[in-house]
Design an enzyme around this catalytic site. Structure first.
Site, PDB file in Angstrom:
ATOM      1  NE  ARG A  50      -2.580   1.119   3.525  1.00  0.00           N
ATOM      2  CZ  ARG A  50      -3.314   0.978   4.631  1.00  0.00           C
ATOM      3  NH1 ARG A  50      -4.586   0.628   4.540  1.00  0.00           N
ATOM      4  NH2 ARG A  50      -2.785   1.154   5.817  1.00  0.00           N
ATOM      5  CE  LYS A 149      -2.335   4.829   6.971  1.00  0.00           C
ATOM      6  NZ  LYS A 149      -3.472   5.461   7.616  1.00  0.00           N
ATOM      7  CD  GLU A 182     -11.974   6.086   4.845  1.00  0.00           C
ATOM      8  OE1 GLU A 182     -11.397   5.049   5.210  1.00  0.00           O
ATOM      9  OE2 GLU A 182     -11.501   6.880   4.017  1.00  0.00           O
TER      10      GLU A 182
HETATM   11  N1  PXG Z   1      -9.496   4.764   6.979  1.00  0.00           N
HETATM   12  C1  PXG Z   1      -8.617   5.756   7.186  1.00  0.00           C
HETATM   13  C2  PXG Z   1      -8.911   7.107   6.675  1.00  0.00           C
HETATM   14  C3  PXG Z   1      -7.422   5.497   7.900  1.00  0.00           C
HETATM   15  O1  PXG Z   1      -6.541   6.475   8.107  1.00  0.00           O
HETATM   16  C4  PXG Z   1      -8.141   3.198   8.148  1.00  0.00           C
HETATM   17  C5  PXG Z   1      -9.278   3.515   7.424  1.00  0.00           C
HETATM   18  C6  PXG Z   1      -7.925   1.771   8.559  1.00  0.00           C
HETATM   19  O2  PXG Z   1      -6.909   1.202   7.753  1.00  0.00           O
HETATM   20  P1  PXG Z   1      -5.945   0.043   8.315  1.00  0.00           P
HETATM   21  O3  PXG Z   1      -5.081  -0.293   7.162  1.00  0.00           O
HETATM   22  O4  PXG Z   1      -5.170   0.638   9.478  1.00  0.00           O
HETATM   23  O5  PXG Z   1      -6.830  -1.059   8.728  1.00  0.00           O
HETATM   24  C7  PXG Z   1      -7.184   4.185   8.378  1.00  0.00           C
HETATM   25  C8  PXG Z   1      -5.934   3.885   9.126  1.00  0.00           C
HETATM   26  C9  PXG Z   1      -4.285   6.590  14.432  1.00  0.00           C
HETATM   27  C10 PXG Z   1      -4.123   5.646  13.304  1.00  0.00           C
HETATM   28  O6  PXG Z   1      -3.290   6.801  15.156  1.00  0.00           O
HETATM   29  C11 PXG Z   1      -4.990   5.674  12.233  1.00  0.00           C
HETATM   30  C12 PXG Z   1      -4.841   4.758  11.175  1.00  0.00           C
HETATM   31  C13 PXG Z   1      -3.833   3.847  11.210  1.00  0.00           C
HETATM   32  C14 PXG Z   1      -2.962   3.839  12.288  1.00  0.00           C
HETATM   33  C15 PXG Z   1      -3.094   4.746  13.345  1.00  0.00           C
HETATM   34  O7  PXG Z   1      -5.384   7.121  14.605  1.00  0.00           O
HETATM   35  N2  PXG Z   1      -5.725   4.825  10.145  1.00  0.00           N
END
Ligand code: PXG
Length: 283
Positions: A50, A149, A182
């Protein structure tokens, strides 16, 4: 703490990036948030893929091979003696001028911070979250695709501010069509009459790695999972709702915009998903 920058480990106090880095000046870069459980990095290849896809989408060439990046993540955890941790992997455009032009940037900077994670209190998992819908819509995919991301998280932060103002730790974001997209840092799932549904990628969302793992494990356990367009109505009338993300793992939602979801308690399927996910992560 030792921080990796471009192949070298620095003490925290010496881990520095230029104020002329376009990551700082313009949010020009990409990142990943990764977990490790018991010394094993969860879905490392998926995170690395990713990251490289995000970089490609913003025309940023990462100056090392994916396999070397994966090793650097593992080395960072080892260097810091962390088994259960959180890794923030950042690639910036690098030092440039006080102008947008990415062509004027020198080398991209690769930064890896291996740390522990501040988990949500247990209470949130036991009782479930209350969330609200933000009025800030998710980035239009034709402007900045949410699949990237990127270091530019203002869209999500604006929604998070709205959530915080309403006394919530997460907020639901809709897309430009008014469909459910989301949350600010989590993907969303609903369950109605035994069928699990989650917005499809073309709703304009980040393709969460936790989301994909949960879809997989639910299907393996014999549940029907649909990826389709959802409206706020589908969330309001759901029997159960939960969020997935690297930080939150699997967390129940029991109230959305003051509507109780189901009976206002974490549902049985949600609890099963959380249990199975934790087993998978710790396996
Ligand atoms: N949507 C968004 C916009 C994100 O930023 C997810 C979904 C979930 O994706 P993953 O691949 O993690 O299952 C994310 C991921 C934090 C933090 O500190 C946020 C994320 C990842 C790690 C830490 O809030 N967001």
């Amino acid at each position: 703490m030792k921080v990796y920058i471009n192949g070298t480990f620095y003490d925290e106090a010496d881990a520095k990036i230029s104020v002329f880095d376009h990551g700082l000046l313009y949010g020009d870069g990409v990142f990943e948030g990764i977990r490790s459980y018991g010394g094993k990095v969860f879905r490392l290849d998926e995170h690395i893929n990713r990251l490289y896809d995000s970089a490609k989408a913003i025309a940023l060439e990462i100056p090392m091979e994916p396999a070397a990046m994966a090793r650097a993540v593992e080395d960072s955890l080892r260097e810091n003696g962390i088994e259960d941790g959180y890794v923030r992997l950042v690639v910036t455009r690098g030092v440039g001028t006080l102008g947008l032009d990415p062509e004027k940037c020198s080398e991209p900077q690769v930064i890896i911070i291996a740390a522990t994670i501040a988990l949500y209190p247990d209470e949130f998992y036991e009782k479930g979250l209350e969330i609200v819908t933000a009025s800030t819509i998710r980035n239009h995919p034709a402007a900045l695709n949410p699949r990237i991301k990127s270091l530019n998280y203002l869209n999500n932060i604006m929604a998070k501010v709205e959530g915080r103002q309403a006394g919530c730790v997460e907020a639901l974001m809709l897309n430009h069509k008014g469909e459910v997209a989301e949350c600010t840092g989590d993907n969303i799932f609903v369950i109605k009459e035994g069928v699990v549904s989650t917005p499809s990628i073309d709703a304009g969302i980040l393709e969460g790695i936790t989301r994909n793992a949960v879809i997989e494990l639910l299907r393996e356990a014999g549940h029907e999972v649909r990826e389709l367009a959802l409206t706020r109505h589908d969330v309001f009338v759901a029997d159960e709702c939960f969020l997935t993300g690297t930080a939150a793992e699997v967390i129940p939602v029991v109230k959305v915009d003051d509507r109780l979801i189901g009976e206002g308690k974490p549902g049985t399927v949600t609890q099963e998903v959380r249990r199975r996910f934790m087993e998978l992560a710790r396996a």
